[in-house]
Design a protein around this motif. Structure first.
Motif, PDB file in Angstrom:
ATOM      1  N   ALA A   2       0.836  -1.193   0.000  1.00 45.07           N
ATOM      2  CA  ALA A   2       0.000   0.000   0.000  1.00 45.07           C
ATOM      3  C   ALA A   2       0.875   1.249   0.000  1.00 45.07           C
ATOM      4  O   ALA A   2       2.065   1.188   0.279  1.00 45.07           O
ATOM      5  N   CYS A   3       0.246   2.376  -0.307  1.00 46.97           N
ATOM      6  CA  CYS A   3       0.918   3.678  -0.337  1.00 46.97           C
ATOM      7  C   CYS A   3       0.105   4.676   0.483  1.00 46.97           C
ATOM      8  O   CYS A   3      -1.088   4.484   0.716  1.00 46.97           O
ATOM      9  N   ASP A   6      -3.829   5.531   0.141  1.00 46.82           N
ATOM     10  CA  ASP A   6      -4.694   4.373  -0.080  1.00 46.82           C
ATOM     11  C   ASP A   6      -5.630   4.233   1.102  1.00 46.82           C
ATOM     12  O   ASP A   6      -5.410   4.795   2.166  1.00 46.82           O
ATOM     13  N   ARG A   7      -6.652   3.432   0.919  1.00 49.68           N
ATOM     14  CA  ARG A   7      -7.596   3.165   1.992  1.00 49.68           C
ATOM     15  C   ARG A   7      -7.622   1.687   2.309  1.00 49.68           C
ATOM     16  O   ARG A   7      -7.421   0.856   1.429  1.00 49.68           O
ATOM     17  N   GLU A  23      -7.982   5.659   6.155  1.00 46.73           N
ATOM     18  CA  GLU A  23      -7.007   6.150   5.177  1.00 46.73           C
ATOM     19  C   GLU A  23      -5.600   5.933   5.713  1.00 46.73           C
ATOM     20  O   GLU A  23      -5.318   6.215   6.885  1.00 46.73           O
ATOM     21  N   VAL A  56      -6.879  -3.542   0.404  1.00 41.03           N
ATOM     22  CA  VAL A  56      -6.339  -2.211   0.108  1.00 41.03           C
ATOM     23  C   VAL A  56      -7.078  -1.647  -1.091  1.00 41.03           C
ATOM     24  O   VAL A  56      -7.184  -2.292  -2.132  1.00 41.03           O
ATOM     25  N   ASP A  57      -7.609  -0.454  -0.937  1.00 41.92           N
ATOM     26  CA  ASP A  57      -8.281   0.273  -2.029  1.00 41.92           C
ATOM     27  C   ASP A  57      -7.294   1.328  -2.504  1.00 41.92           C
ATOM     28  O   ASP A  57      -6.978   2.274  -1.786  1.00 41.92           O
ATOM     29  N   HIS A  58      -6.786   1.139  -3.720  1.00 47.21           N
ATOM     30  CA  HIS A  58      -5.755   2.026  -4.265  1.00 47.21           C
ATOM     31  C   HIS A  58      -6.316   3.284  -4.936  1.00 47.21           C
ATOM     32  O   HIS A  58      -5.555   4.078  -5.449  1.00 47.21           O
ATOM     33  N   ARG A  59      -7.648   3.446  -4.934  1.00 46.02           N
ATOM     34  CA  ARG A  59      -8.216   4.626  -5.579  1.00 46.02           C
ATOM     35  C   ARG A  59      -7.836   5.890  -4.848  1.00 46.02           C
ATOM     36  O   ARG A  59      -7.751   5.932  -3.637  1.00 46.02           O
ATOM     37  N   ARG A  60      -7.618   6.938  -5.603  1.00 46.09           N
ATOM     38  CA  ARG A  60      -7.252   8.231  -5.034  1.00 46.09           C
ATOM     39  C   ARG A  60      -8.211   9.285  -5.558  1.00 46.09           C
ATOM     40  O   ARG A  60      -8.792   9.134  -6.625  1.00 46.09           O
TER      41      ARG A  60
END
Length: 65
Positions: A2-3, A6-7, A23, A56-60
């Motif tokens: 993750a970054c 990310d959520r 978050e 992990v939700d990578h949407r931004r």
């Protein structure tokens, strides 16, 4: 992995329990691995290592790039 930004989506493990979303505000492990410093919608911050019921939700958003 993750970054920052990310959520983490933690699925409810019991009937009637809703998902929780936090978050990631800081990645503390190497190469995007846990633990993560996270912030909940109510502003509470904590450090966590997510379990197997978490994705992990990578949407931004547009302003996060």
């Amino acid at each position: 992995m993750a970054c920052k930004g990310d959520r983490l989506v933690m699925h409810g493990r019991a009937v009637g329990r809703q998902e929780q979303v936090v978050e990631i505000i800081e990645v503390l492990g190497p190469d995007g691995t846990p633990p993560y410093r996270v912030r909940a919608e109510n502003g509470h911050e904590t450090i966590m290592s997510p379990g197997p019921d978490t994705v992990v939700d990578h949407r931004r958003t547009a302003d996060e790039g």
